[in-house]
Motif scaffolding. Sequence first.
Motif, PDB file in Angstrom:
ATOM      1  N   SER A   9      44.290  35.056  39.287  1.00 46.19           N
ATOM      2  CA  SER A   9      45.011  34.864  38.034  1.00 46.19           C
ATOM      3  C   SER A   9      44.056  34.936  36.847  1.00 46.19           C
ATOM      4  O   SER A   9      44.365  35.549  35.823  1.00 46.19           O
ATOM      5  CB  SER A   9      45.730  33.513  38.021  1.00 46.19           C
ATOM      6  N   LEU A  10      42.893  34.321  36.998  1.00 46.55           N
ATOM      7  CA  LEU A  10      41.904  34.339  35.914  1.00 46.55           C
ATOM      8  C   LEU A  10      41.343  35.743  35.698  1.00 46.55           C
ATOM      9  O   LEU A  10      41.152  36.174  34.554  1.00 46.55           O
ATOM     10  CB  LEU A  10      40.782  33.343  36.216  1.00 46.55           C
ATOM     11  N   LEU A  11      41.105  36.466  36.784  1.00 46.06           N
ATOM     12  CA  LEU A  11      40.631  37.847  36.661  1.00 46.06           C
ATOM     13  C   LEU A  11      41.681  38.711  35.964  1.00 46.06           C
ATOM     14  O   LEU A  11      41.346  39.547  35.117  1.00 46.06           O
ATOM     15  CB  LEU A  11      40.294  38.424  38.037  1.00 46.06           C
ATOM     16  N   ASP A  12      42.948  38.490  36.304  1.00 42.87           N
ATOM     17  CA  ASP A  12      44.042  39.234  35.663  1.00 42.87           C
ATOM     18  C   ASP A  12      44.110  38.959  34.161  1.00 42.87           C
ATOM     19  O   ASP A  12      44.577  39.797  33.391  1.00 42.87           O
ATOM     20  CB  ASP A  12      45.382  38.895  36.310  1.00 42.87           C
ATOM     21  N   GLU A  36      47.508  31.306  28.104  1.00 44.36           N
ATOM     22  CA  GLU A  36      46.864  31.719  29.359  1.00 44.36           C
ATOM     23  C   GLU A  36      46.986  30.639  30.434  1.00 44.36           C
ATOM     24  O   GLU A  36      47.188  30.962  31.611  1.00 44.36           O
ATOM     25  CB  GLU A  36      45.401  32.068  29.087  1.00 44.36           C
ATOM     26  N   THR A  37      46.898  29.367  30.044  1.00 49.96           N
ATOM     27  CA  THR A  37      47.072  28.314  31.046  1.00 49.96           C
ATOM     28  C   THR A  37      48.506  28.286  31.560  1.00 49.96           C
ATOM     29  O   THR A  37      48.740  28.043  32.741  1.00 49.96           O
ATOM     30  CB  THR A  37      46.670  26.923  30.502  1.00 49.96           C
ATOM     31  N   ILE A  38      49.456  28.570  30.688  1.00 52.13           N
ATOM     32  CA  ILE A  38      50.852  28.661  31.134  1.00 52.13           C
ATOM     33  C   ILE A  38      51.017  29.828  32.102  1.00 52.13           C
ATOM     34  O   ILE A  38      51.743  29.726  33.098  1.00 52.13           O
ATOM     35  CB  ILE A  38      51.804  28.787  29.926  1.00 52.13           C
ATOM     36  N   GLN A  39      50.334  30.925  31.846  1.00 55.39           N
ATOM     37  CA  GLN A  39      50.398  32.078  32.751  1.00 55.39           C
ATOM     38  C   GLN A  39      49.894  31.704  34.144  1.00 55.39           C
ATOM     39  O   GLN A  39      50.473  32.115  35.153  1.00 55.39           O
ATOM     40  CB  GLN A  39      49.595  33.257  32.191  1.00 55.39           C
ATOM     41  N   ILE A  40      48.831  30.926  34.210  1.00 55.55           N
ATOM     42  CA  ILE A  40      48.323  30.472  35.510  1.00 55.55           C
ATOM     43  C   ILE A  40      49.380  29.627  36.217  1.00 55.55           C
ATOM     44  O   ILE A  40      49.647  29.808  37.407  1.00 55.55           O
ATOM     45  CB  ILE A  40      47.005  29.685  35.345  1.00 55.55           C
ATOM     46  N   ALA A  41      50.000  28.703  35.481  1.00 53.77           N
ATOM     47  CA  ALA A  41      51.047  27.862  36.064  1.00 53.77           C
ATOM     48  C   ALA A  41      52.217  28.707  36.567  1.00 53.77           C
ATOM     49  O   ALA A  41      52.778  28.421  37.637  1.00 53.77           O
ATOM     50  CB  ALA A  41      51.517  26.827  35.044  1.00 53.77           C
ATOM     51  N   LEU A  42      52.571  29.740  35.825  1.00 48.11           N
ATOM     52  CA  LEU A  42      53.660  30.630  36.261  1.00 48.11           C
ATOM     53  C   LEU A  42      53.272  31.416  37.509  1.00 48.11           C
ATOM     54  O   LEU A  42      54.105  31.613  38.407  1.00 48.11           O
ATOM     55  CB  LEU A  42      54.040  31.591  35.134  1.00 48.11           C
ATOM     56  N   ASP A  43      52.024  31.852  37.591  1.00 45.99           N
ATOM     57  CA  ASP A  43      51.547  32.549  38.789  1.00 45.99           C
ATOM     58  C   ASP A  43      51.626  31.628  40.007  1.00 45.99           C
ATOM     59  O   ASP A  43      52.059  32.045  41.082  1.00 45.99           O
ATOM     60  CB  ASP A  43      50.100  33.026  38.612  1.00 45.99           C
ATOM     61  N   LEU A  54      49.747  22.280  33.347  1.00 43.60           N
ATOM     62  CA  LEU A  54      48.406  22.528  32.819  1.00 43.60           C
ATOM     63  C   LEU A  54      48.391  22.433  31.299  1.00 43.60           C
ATOM     64  O   LEU A  54      47.383  22.708  30.681  1.00 43.60           O
ATOM     65  CB  LEU A  54      47.925  23.921  33.237  1.00 43.60           C
ATOM     66  N   GLU A  55      49.499  22.030  30.700  1.00 40.13           N
ATOM     67  CA  GLU A  55      49.592  22.011  29.251  1.00 40.13           C
ATOM     68  C   GLU A  55      48.997  20.758  28.627  1.00 40.13           C
ATOM     69  O   GLU A  55      48.991  20.615  27.421  1.00 40.13           O
ATOM     70  CB  GLU A  55      51.054  22.136  28.808  1.00 40.13           C
TER      71      GLU A  55
END
Length: 79
Positions: A9-12, A36-43, A54-55
Amino acid sequence: MTFDTVKKSLLDLGIDEELITENAYLHKDLELDSTETIQIALDVKRIYDVTIKLESRKDLTVGEVCALIDQARATSNAS
């Protein structure tokens, strides 16, 4: 396995691979913003079908995020 998922997820998100360690802080070290932290949570939700938050204002390490995921998965499997 959880670390590999978070790492992907971080690489993406465009984070350099050498910066991604279990001790790296999401905000201070990896300079992630709230989107970006929300994107990690969604992944995580998409891959593991668990929800993690993660918010919060607390800057978590990658290792702490992995522990949250593992804990959420264990709770989910127990119910």
